[in-house]
Write a protein that holds these residues in place. Structure first.
Motif, PDB file in Angstrom:
ATOM      1  N   TYR A 161      40.034  44.386  36.481  1.00 45.52           N
ATOM      2  CA  TYR A 161      41.090  44.030  37.678  1.00 45.52           C
ATOM      3  C   TYR A 161      40.220  43.992  39.112  1.00 45.52           C
ATOM      4  CZ  TYR A 161      44.645  43.921  41.253  1.00 45.52           C
ATOM      5  OH  TYR A 161      45.619  43.493  42.159  1.00 45.52           O
ATOM      6  N   ILE A 209      51.269  27.770  30.498  1.00 41.23           N
ATOM      7  CA  ILE A 209      52.031  28.968  30.324  1.00 41.23           C
ATOM      8  C   ILE A 209      52.336  29.573  31.539  1.00 41.23           C
ATOM      9  CG2 ILE A 209      52.118  30.917  28.939  1.00 41.23           C
ATOM     10  CD1 ILE A 209      50.395  29.590  26.951  1.00 41.23           C
ATOM     11  N   THR A 257      52.638  43.335  39.729  1.00 44.44           N
ATOM     12  CA  THR A 257      52.552  42.580  38.550  1.00 44.44           C
ATOM     13  C   THR A 257      51.205  41.667  38.495  1.00 44.44           C
ATOM     14  OG1 THR A 257      53.942  40.935  39.643  1.00 44.44           O
ATOM     15  CG2 THR A 257      54.976  42.416  37.915  1.00 44.44           C
ATOM     16  N   ILE A 258      50.894  41.598  39.914  1.00 44.13           N
ATOM     17  CA  ILE A 258      49.363  40.982  39.948  1.00 44.13           C
ATOM     18  C   ILE A 258      48.362  41.575  38.800  1.00 44.13           C
ATOM     19  CG2 ILE A 258      48.676  42.316  41.860  1.00 44.13           C
ATOM     20  CD1 ILE A 258      47.161  39.602  42.807  1.00 44.13           C
ATOM     21  N   GLU A 259      48.541  42.852  39.056  1.00 46.53           N
ATOM     22  CA  GLU A 259      47.495  43.706  38.091  1.00 46.53           C
ATOM     23  C   GLU A 259      47.767  43.327  36.732  1.00 46.53           C
ATOM     24  OE1 GLU A 259      47.234  47.780  38.909  1.00 46.53           O
ATOM     25  OE2 GLU A 259      46.070  48.305  37.506  1.00 46.53           O
ATOM     26  N   LEU A 260      48.970  43.201  36.083  1.00 47.62           N
ATOM     27  CA  LEU A 260      49.147  42.567  34.993  1.00 47.62           C
ATOM     28  C   LEU A 260      48.667  41.209  34.471  1.00 47.62           C
ATOM     29  CD1 LEU A 260      51.144  43.251  32.344  1.00 47.62           C
ATOM     30  CD2 LEU A 260      52.733  41.704  33.373  1.00 47.62           C
ATOM     31  N   LEU A 261      49.262  40.522  35.388  1.00 43.04           N
ATOM     32  CA  LEU A 261      48.531  38.833  35.456  1.00 43.04           C
ATOM     33  C   LEU A 261      47.201  38.763  35.118  1.00 43.04           C
ATOM     34  CD1 LEU A 261      49.672  36.023  35.636  1.00 43.04           C
ATOM     35  CD2 LEU A 261      49.280  35.987  37.939  1.00 43.04           C
ATOM     36  N   LEU A 262      46.237  39.638  36.234  1.00 36.03           N
ATOM     37  CA  LEU A 262      45.109  39.371  36.263  1.00 36.03           C
ATOM     38  C   LEU A 262      44.057  40.222  34.954  1.00 36.03           C
ATOM     39  CD1 LEU A 262      44.280  38.889  40.020  1.00 36.03           C
ATOM     40  CD2 LEU A 262      44.726  37.141  38.139  1.00 36.03           C
ATOM     41  N   THR A 263      44.973  41.001  34.182  1.00 42.50           N
ATOM     42  CA  THR A 263      44.250  41.744  33.405  1.00 42.50           C
ATOM     43  C   THR A 263      44.604  41.105  32.019  1.00 42.50           C
ATOM     44  OG1 THR A 263      45.920  43.593  33.182  1.00 42.50           O
ATOM     45  CG2 THR A 263      43.711  44.013  34.520  1.00 42.50           C
ATOM     46  N   LEU A 264      45.442  40.068  32.134  1.00 44.99           N
ATOM     47  CA  LEU A 264      45.807  39.424  30.702  1.00 44.99           C
ATOM     48  C   LEU A 264      44.365  38.407  30.755  1.00 44.99           C
ATOM     49  CD1 LEU A 264      49.414  38.582  30.968  1.00 44.99           C
ATOM     50  CD2 LEU A 264      48.359  40.050  29.275  1.00 44.99           C
ATOM     51  N   PRO A 265      44.370  37.911  29.384  1.00 44.55           N
ATOM     52  CA  PRO A 265      43.245  36.796  29.426  1.00 44.55           C
ATOM     53  C   PRO A 265      43.520  35.633  30.157  1.00 44.55           C
ATOM     54  CG  PRO A 265      44.293  37.032  27.374  1.00 44.55           C
ATOM     55  CD  PRO A 265      44.820  38.004  28.192  1.00 44.55           C
ATOM     56  N   VAL A 266      43.550  35.655  31.468  1.00 44.61           N
ATOM     57  CA  VAL A 266      43.805  34.534  32.345  1.00 44.61           C
ATOM     58  C   VAL A 266      42.781  34.475  33.434  1.00 44.61           C
ATOM     59  CG1 VAL A 266      45.495  33.440  34.154  1.00 44.61           C
ATOM     60  CG2 VAL A 266      46.251  34.855  31.892  1.00 44.61           C
ATOM     61  N   THR A 267      42.235  33.429  33.571  1.00 40.76           N
ATOM     62  CA  THR A 267      40.981  33.257  34.700  1.00 40.76           C
ATOM     63  C   THR A 267      41.941  32.892  36.002  1.00 40.76           C
ATOM     64  OG1 THR A 267      40.971  30.824  34.548  1.00 40.76           O
ATOM     65  CG2 THR A 267      39.146  32.062  33.043  1.00 40.76           C
ATOM     66  N   ALA A 296      39.178  47.914  33.356  1.00 45.34           N
ATOM     67  CA  ALA A 296      40.030  46.814  32.962  1.00 45.34           C
ATOM     68  C   ALA A 296      39.651  45.307  33.492  1.00 45.34           C
ATOM     69  CB  ALA A 296      41.347  46.837  33.216  1.00 45.34           C
ATOM     70  N   LYS A 340      39.297  41.369  28.349  1.00 47.67           N
ATOM     71  CA  LYS A 340      40.798  41.306  28.346  1.00 47.67           C
ATOM     72  C   LYS A 340      41.328  40.898  27.116  1.00 47.67           C
ATOM     73  CE  LYS A 340      40.222  40.290  33.460  1.00 47.67           C
ATOM     74  NZ  LYS A 340      40.450  39.372  34.416  1.00 47.67           N
ATOM     75  N   ARG A 371      56.511  29.998  33.236  1.00 48.20           N
ATOM     76  CA  ARG A 371      57.113  31.110  33.535  1.00 48.20           C
ATOM     77  C   ARG A 371      57.364  31.223  35.125  1.00 48.20           C
ATOM     78  NH1 ARG A 371      57.697  35.748  36.079  1.00 48.20           N
ATOM     79  NH2 ARG A 371      55.989  34.978  37.374  1.00 48.20           N
ATOM     80  N   ILE A 431      36.932  37.595  30.330  1.00 49.33           N
ATOM     81  CA  ILE A 431      38.030  37.050  29.342  1.00 49.33           C
ATOM     82  C   ILE A 431      37.991  37.772  28.027  1.00 49.33           C
ATOM     83  CG2 ILE A 431      38.820  34.981  28.267  1.00 49.33           C
ATOM     84  CD1 ILE A 431      39.738  35.377  31.199  1.00 49.33           C
ATOM     85  N   ARG A 456      48.299  35.358  25.513  1.00 49.51           N
ATOM     86  CA  ARG A 456      47.257  36.097  24.682  1.00 49.51           C
ATOM     87  C   ARG A 456      47.132  34.875  23.497  1.00 49.51           C
ATOM     88  NH1 ARG A 456      45.123  40.440  25.939  1.00 49.51           N
ATOM     89  NH2 ARG A 456      46.372  41.896  27.353  1.00 49.51           N
ATOM     90  N   TRP A 458      56.486  35.843  26.666  1.00 51.59           N
ATOM     91  CA  TRP A 458      55.350  35.257  27.587  1.00 51.59           C
ATOM     92  C   TRP A 458      54.103  35.948  27.377  1.00 51.59           C
ATOM     93  CZ3 TRP A 458      52.935  37.076  32.046  1.00 51.59           C
ATOM     94  CH2 TRP A 458      52.359  36.162  32.660  1.00 51.59           C
ATOM     95  N   PRO A 476      49.078  48.905  33.432  1.00 46.91           N
ATOM     96  CA  PRO A 476      48.553  49.577  34.789  1.00 46.91           C
ATOM     97  C   PRO A 476      49.504  50.595  35.266  1.00 46.91           C
ATOM     98  CG  PRO A 476      49.202  46.980  34.654  1.00 46.91           C
ATOM     99  CD  PRO A 476      49.498  47.652  33.382  1.00 46.91           C
ATOM    100  N   ARG A 506      46.097  25.099  28.559  1.00 46.64           N
ATOM    101  CA  ARG A 506      47.282  25.540  27.940  1.00 46.64           C
ATOM    102  C   ARG A 506      47.711  26.849  28.722  1.00 46.64           C
ATOM    103  NH1 ARG A 506      47.337  25.098  21.436  1.00 46.64           N
ATOM    104  NH2 ARG A 506      49.712  25.000  21.392  1.00 46.64           N
ATOM    105  N   PRO A 536      53.892  47.751  35.863  1.00 42.43           N
ATOM    106  CA  PRO A 536      54.587  46.684  36.430  1.00 42.43           C
ATOM    107  C   PRO A 536      54.794  45.373  35.205  1.00 42.43           C
ATOM    108  CG  PRO A 536      52.243  46.506  36.933  1.00 42.43           C
ATOM    109  CD  PRO A 536      52.445  48.009  35.989  1.00 42.43           C
ATOM    110  N   TYR A 569      57.613  41.756  35.199  1.00 45.80           N
ATOM    111  CA  TYR A 569      58.461  40.691  35.896  1.00 45.80           C
ATOM    112  C   TYR A 569      59.722  41.104  35.852  1.00 45.80           C
ATOM    113  CZ  TYR A 569      54.222  38.109  36.204  1.00 45.80           C
ATOM    114  OH  TYR A 569      52.867  37.940  36.860  1.00 45.80           O
TER     115      TYR A 569
END
Lengths: 317, 244
Positions: A53, B6, B81-91, A51, A76, B10, A73, A105, A100, A83, B2, A87, A89
């Motif tokens: 990570y 976002i 949640t860091i795993e969620l954040l960093l597996t979204l298309p966010v550098t 994934a 992803k 949040r 990217i 996305r 969000w 995960p 952008r 998890p 928020y």
């Protein structure tokens, strides 16, 4: 069949500990790969590397042709990932959270709204939309995590224990959902519920101590069980002894196990086939020759839990 | 950009999701008021400026800025949640910058709520509002420095309390290096070159010159470099500590 997920020689070391050791696997569109292994075997670590990570110590993974190290990217964007522990928020409401994720996305306006609504529909979250996620039960939290992974209708899904913490009805719903999506996607799910593998997976990869110890269809795995093609017959209480003697005379049978069955006095005899050959015919003939008509007879496909134990223990020894 | 916004949006909303943000702002304003009027002798000085206000501000920030940043990464790591954040298309950069901007925006909101001070001093006399503006710019800059330190150190742990303590200690070091008291104290023990180097990376001297209205390019470059360095450290630390 084009491989949508390709892992090549993935290795992850944490200091001196080798958590994942040379794991390679491919998943094509339409496949649901069950990722099995005892706790601590390296399932989650492998999924985290695919994934994007965790960075692998060695090896790499490609999703839809994009290398996870070179173009994370792009990977992803095409990946829906749940995960471990799902998890989310906790202080956000379900809608705010999904909205969000949709914004991150890159969805805008009415497209974003319809995507969020679709994900809510798929995971039946209508009743809890305006609750903060921390107030939800474990099953709802897991479904919020799932909704987040499905939101962008990804080509590849990697779900780490998607049914953990769900009640039997919810498990059934999630399995139905996965099966329904399967033809269009490449899916990896990790689980230690073996019935789940039999129910929804087209292929199972068993991992122990960071290594792949089996990569086969659930049916092929079941064949490795000594229970494969075993025949169980249920006879009346007075016929148990006679039937056992008759069956034990048969050359092609391994052991014959005798169990008393509850209060109604019935006896179940389980005859294990040597080398897993079909033995139903000879068993019926042998019983007929001593004048016993079994009340029930069924043939086992093999016991995955036993195969799982064998595979993962052998490695440990 | 952008995506960064976002992420920041949040994060900023998360500050106000609990009463902590409001409590923080109230404490900030009350303390700053008390320090300015009681300790700083705002009235007795008989001068129409906000000098006492800007003198106490960095010392108050020392305790309050780490409270803003302690949550940023420690909580993500604790909750997973860091795993969620960093597996979204966010550098990584978008995530680091987004969180930093949210914390900075929050600090700016708290600072903006000190506007009654400006009104007071304008009612009582005729202050140089340009200098006051420069003071606010200096306050935003030093807040950004502390925030960058705190955000980076927040990524080292899953425990917000540890993140708070580490950030306070680090901010303290970068603040007192510049003070004459510390310099005098260390003069005998430490070589002069080291003291000079320490003075150069200290924040307080540069902050004071900005708040006096002397906005020099090299000070701005220093602040930008300082913040950039800590944001970079932040990304490195998050990357290194992801596995744990």
């Amino acid at each position: 069949m084009t491989a949508m997920i390709e892992a090549e020689g993935l290795e992850k070391r944490f200091g001196p500990v080798v958590a994942v050791d040379d794991v390679s696997l491919t998943v094509a569109r339409g496949e649901v790969l069950g990722f099995l292994g005892p706790n601590g075997a390296g399932k989650s670590t492998t999924m985290k590397m695919i994934a994007g990570y965790l960075t692998p110590t060695r090896g790499t993974a490609r999703l839809c042709g994009h290398d996870v190290l070179d173009d994370p990217i792009a990977v992803k964007r095409r990946l829906g990932y749940l995960p471990e522990g799902a998890p989310t928020y906790p202080d956000m409401t379900v809608t705010a959270f999904l909205d969000w994720v949709a914004a991150v996305r890159g969805f805008r306006g009415s497209d974003r709204r319809s995507r969020v609504e679709r994900a809510i529909g798929l995971t039946s979250l209508h009743d809890v939309l305006y609750y903060p996620i921390e107030a939800l039960s474990k099953g709802f939290k897991r479904r919020v995590g799932l909704a987040q992974a499905l939101l962008h209708d990804p080509e590849v899904l990697i779900l780490d224990e998607p049914t953990d913490g769900l009640d039997p009805n919810q498990k059934h719903e999630v399995r139905k959902l996965i099966t329904a999506m399967a033809p269009e996607k490449a899916i990896i799910i990790s689980t230690h519920i073996l019935e789940e593998v039999e129910a929804i997976c087209t292929r199972a990869v068993v991992i122990a101590r960071g290594r792949v110890v089996a990569d086969a269809t659930p049916a092929e795995l079941a064949k490795r069980s000594r229970w494969h093609n075993a025949v169980t017959v249920v006879v009346g209480a007075d016929q148990g002894e006679i039937a056992a003697v008759a069956l034990r005379k048969l050359e092609m049978l391994g052991t014959v196990e005798v169990d008393a069955r509850g209060a109604d006095g019935l006896i179940a005899l389980s005859a294990l086939a040597r080398d897993g050959a079909p033995v139903e015919g000879p068993v019926r003939t042998a019983l007929a020759s001593v004048g016993i008509a079994p009340r029930e007879i069924f043939i086992e496909r093999g016991r995955l839990d036993e195969v799982f134990r064998d595979l993962t223990r052998r490695e440990a020894a | 950009m952008r995506t960064t916004l976002i992420v920041a949006r949040r994060e900023l909303a998360a500050y106000f999701a609990t009463p902590v943000a409001y409590v923080f702002i109230v404490i900030f304003l009350v303390m700053l008021g008390a320090l300015t009027f009681a300790v700083g002798n705002f009235f007795d000085r008989g001068q129409a400026d906000l000098a006492p206000f800007f003198t106490f501000l960095p010392w108050l920030y020392l305790l309050l800025i780490p409270a803003i940043t302690m949550r940023l990464w420690a909580e993500e790591r604790r909750a997973g949640t860091i795993e969620l954040l960093l597996t979204l298309p966010v550098t990584m950069w978008q995530a680091v910058l987004g969180k930093f901007l949210a914390a900075w925006a929050f600090a700016a909101i708290a600072l903006a709520l000190t506007f009654p001070m400006v009104i007071t001093v304008n009612v009582l006399g005729t202050p140089d509002n340009g200098v006051i503006l420069a003071g606010y710019a200096g306050a935003l800059l030093i807040a950004a420095c502390y925030l960058a330190i705190g955000a980076a150190l927040s990524a080292t742990t899953k425990n917000q309390v540890i993140a708070f303590v580490l950030a306070t200690a680090a901010c303290f070091v970068f603040t007192v290096f510049g003070s004459p008291v510390v310099a005098g104290f260390l003069a005998d023990a430490v070589p002069a070159d080291v003291l000079e180097a320490a003075r150069r990376i200290s924040l307080i001297g540069r902050y004071e010159s900005v708040t006096r209205g002397v906005i020099a390019v090299r000070d701005l470059v220093f602040f930008a470099t300082f913040i950039g360095f800590w944001l970079y450290a932040n990304a490195v630390i998050v990357d290194l500590r992801k596995a744990g």
